[in-house]
Scaffold this active site. Structure first.
Site, PDB file in Angstrom:
ATOM      1  N   LYS A 208      -8.817  11.332   9.820  1.00 52.06           N
ATOM      2  CA  LYS A 208      -9.260  10.479   8.715  1.00 52.06           C
ATOM      3  C   LYS A 208     -10.638  10.933   8.213  1.00 52.06           C
ATOM      4  CE  LYS A 208      -5.939   7.449   8.013  1.00 52.06           C
ATOM      5  NZ  LYS A 208      -5.238   7.329   6.714  1.00 52.06           N
TER       6      LYS A 208
ATOM      7  N   ASP B 261       8.469   5.374   0.602  1.00 51.95           N
ATOM      8  CA  ASP B 261       8.438   4.884   1.980  1.00 51.95           C
ATOM      9  C   ASP B 261       9.640   5.470   2.720  1.00 51.95           C
ATOM     10  OD1 ASP B 261       6.725   2.253   3.186  1.00 51.95           O
ATOM     11  OD2 ASP B 261       8.463   2.865   4.357  1.00 51.95           O
TER      12      ASP B 261
ATOM     13  N   TYR C  75      -6.570  10.436  15.225  1.00 50.14           N
ATOM     14  CA  TYR C  75      -6.642   9.602  14.023  1.00 50.14           C
ATOM     15  C   TYR C  75      -8.040   9.618  13.408  1.00 50.14           C
ATOM     16  CZ  TYR C  75      -5.953   5.440  11.087  1.00 50.14           C
ATOM     17  OH  TYR C  75      -5.867   4.568  10.030  1.00 50.14           O
TER      18      TYR C  75
ATOM     19  N   SER D 233       5.240  -1.979   3.057  1.00 54.44           N
ATOM     20  CA  SER D 233       4.624  -2.922   3.989  1.00 54.44           C
ATOM     21  C   SER D 233       3.107  -2.804   3.937  1.00 54.44           C
ATOM     22  CB  SER D 233       5.109  -2.672   5.426  1.00 54.44           C
ATOM     23  OG  SER D 233       4.660  -1.415   5.893  1.00 54.44           O
TER      24      SER D 233
END
Length: 263
Positions: free
Chosen positions: A170, A37, A166, A16
């Site tokens: 990151k 996935d 997050y 996706s």
């Protein structure tokens, strides 16, 4: 690096969003592609549609990741391109309002640790397994054996409210790029990361249906072009990084010049 039918690639999160667009772009250039996935039904359907190989992989599991690489390599040969898009992270403020109690609550250490596993540790896991396999390949032009392309985020530099896990993790992915590229330079393996801004991926499109006005305001928050990014634009940058052997140890933003205010 010439991308053609002689080359194998692996894309995590390839069922996706940004990963799927990357799978399609690589397949359009002729590469053999394995989709990693967790979503088995969707992954199998996409693989059948585009002529790729599906491998059910949980990026949180060393055993699952190794089994996925083994399956992909046994079927399509050792990959020269690794694009890591899959992620798992928990959201929440460091300390925020607790709607149930009316007081305050913090993002738990356990949720932060799980996010670290799903962002930073998983990135190292997937990248290092790929690099070990690439090291045994015969070199191409310029002595190149492979390229590793990680997905970071604009949040690594402009983390928003509720993105303490997050954003910081990151940023850790960005911090991994240069030392890993230096570790692998004598092996002819390049390492780069892409930092997408706000892209029209499935979660954002679902949000569009739930709150069209807010979705439109997100579009308008991008300086130019005044819209969310298209996954195909991310994939275009990824394929150029793979092709261009002089791009190494870079963290590249693709975000329409968006810069987020503190709130």
């Amino acid at each position: 690096m010439l991308i053609d039918s002689s080359l194998s690639a692996i894309v995590t999160g390839g069922a996706s969003g940004l990963g799927l667009a990357t799978v399609k772009a690589l397949r359009a250039l002729g590469a053999k592609v394995a989709i990693f996935d967790i979503n088995e039904d969707q992954g199998e359907a996409i693989a059948a549609e585009v002529g790729a190989l599906f491998c059910k992989v949980d990026i949180l599991s060393e055993e699952s990741a190794l089994a996925g690489f083994d399956k992909a390599r046994a079927t399509q040969g050792q990959e020269r391109i690794l694009v890591h898009c899959a992620v798992m992270s928990k959201g929440g403020k460091t300390v925020g309002k607790d709607k149930e109690s009316g007081g305050f609550k913090r993002l738990s250490t356990e949720d932060y640790a799980l996010s670290a596993q799903g962002v930073l540790v998983a990135t190292y896991r997937i990248a290092s397994i790929a690099a070990l396999g690439m090291a045994a390949l015969d070199p191409l032009d310029d002595g190149e054996r492979g390229t590793i392309i990680l997905t970071s985020s604009a949040a690594a530099q402009d983390g928003q409210v509720g993105q303490v896990a997050y954003g910081s993790l990151k940023a850790g992915v960005n911090g991994m790029v240069l030392p890993m590229a230096r570790d692998l330079m004598d092996l002819g393996i390049r390492v780069n990361a892409v930092m997408p801004g706000i892209f029209a991926t499935p979660p954002m499109l679902r949000f569009k249906d739930m709150n069209p006005a807010m979705y439109e305001s997100l579009n308008n928050s991008v300086p130019f072009p005044r819209r969310l990014g298209k996954p195909e634009e991310f994939a275009s940058l990824v394929t150029e990084i793979a092709r261009n052997s002089y791009v190494n140890a870079q963290t590249l933003r693709i975000d329409g010049a968006i810069r987020f205010p503190p709130r």
